[in-house]
Design a protein around this motif. Sequence first.
Motif, mmCIF file in Angstrom:
data_model
loop_
_atom_site.group_PDB
_atom_site.id
_atom_site.type_symbol
_atom_site.label_atom_id
_atom_site.label_comp_id
_atom_site.label_asym_id
_atom_site.label_seq_id
_atom_site.Cartn_x
_atom_site.Cartn_y
_atom_site.Cartn_z
ATOM 1 N N ARG A 7 -48.321 -17.484 19.957
ATOM 2 C CA ARG A 7 -48.046 -16.108 19.521
ATOM 3 C C ARG A 7 -48.048 -15.977 17.998
ATOM 4 N N SER A 8 -48.434 -17.035 17.329
ATOM 5 C CA SER A 8 -48.637 -17.009 15.864
ATOM 6 C C SER A 8 -47.389 -16.569 15.109
ATOM 7 N N TYR A 9 -46.266 -17.229 15.373
ATOM 8 C CA TYR A 9 -45.069 -16.918 14.593
ATOM 9 C C TYR A 9 -44.241 -18.159 14.325
ATOM 10 N N VAL A 10 -43.439 -18.060 13.266
ATOM 11 C CA VAL A 10 -42.415 -19.053 12.952
ATOM 12 C C VAL A 10 -41.110 -18.306 12.745
ATOM 13 N N PHE A 11 -40.118 -18.652 13.535
ATOM 14 C CA PHE A 11 -38.772 -18.105 13.350
ATOM 15 C C PHE A 11 -37.919 -19.147 12.654
ATOM 16 N N MET A 80 -49.528 -17.305 10.438
ATOM 17 C CA MET A 80 -48.295 -17.096 11.180
ATOM 18 C C MET A 80 -47.505 -15.899 10.669
ATOM 19 N N PHE A 81 -46.861 -15.199 11.586
ATOM 20 C CA PHE A 81 -45.867 -14.174 11.252
ATOM 21 C C PHE A 81 -44.542 -14.908 11.072
ATOM 22 N N CYS A 82 -44.072 -14.991 9.842
ATOM 23 C CA CYS A 82 -42.850 -15.738 9.523
ATOM 24 C C CYS A 82 -41.694 -14.760 9.346
ATOM 25 N N PHE A 83 -40.572 -15.074 9.967
ATOM 26 C CA PHE A 83 -39.437 -14.150 9.906
ATOM 27 C C PHE A 83 -38.126 -14.903 10.037
ATOM 28 N N THR A 84 -37.070 -14.222 9.652
ATOM 29 C CA THR A 84 -35.726 -14.781 9.756
ATOM 30 C C THR A 84 -34.714 -13.655 9.853
ATOM 31 N N LEU A 85 -33.487 -14.011 10.166
ATOM 32 C CA LEU A 85 -32.371 -13.070 10.197
ATOM 33 C C LEU A 85 -31.515 -13.247 8.954
#
Length: 214
Positions: A7-11, A80-85
């Motif tokens: 899904r091309s992401y890094v959390f 990648m779609f990179c995201f964090t909280l």
Amino acid sequence: MIISKARSYVFVHIPKTAGTALTLALEARAAKDDLIIGDTPKARQRRKRLADLTPAGRLWKHATLADIDGVLSAQELDKMFCFTLVRNPWDRAVSYYHWLRAQSFDHPAVGLAQEMAFGPFLRHPETVRAFRNSPADFYMIDAAGNERCDAYIRIEHLAQDLKPLETHLGFDLTVGRVNSSDRAEDYRSYYDDDLAEFVAALCAEDIARFGYEF
């Protein structure tokens, strides 16, 4: 942390930001080859997959983007779609303190929290160093020194800030509440004016960037 090539992401999971709750929501729809790093059910089931990886840094629940260099190449990370909280620093400090007080593992921060009241704990040089050296962008800087974050998701505005991620995923997320600390609900009750100003100075970068107020 979750690395999903499918899904091309890094959390990236910053400590004490409700990251476990989001991990559970994401792993409920996990792809077969997703790397889930932590202590959630699917993370434990897939732990053996990490053994042969060659990260630049420590591959653990709270790894940074720089740490996972070698697990993902720079070219792969580009896609990648990179995201964090992120979380209100005054609230996060209270949560961190109470979480530490409930732990039994051997770590200096655990000992400090269990020996000290909240104010002295926050003012201790070790706590100051931990907060000062790791603003949110610390976790989102890659091995080349570039900040990569497509979404900083404020937990206080979760429904709104999740939308870019949900658009990327193509489905909505339901994020529950887990790992709640045994603490007063209103973080303001833990502070006097001096201590509130102390945290304001200590976390000024994140407070300004994400619009937080005491």
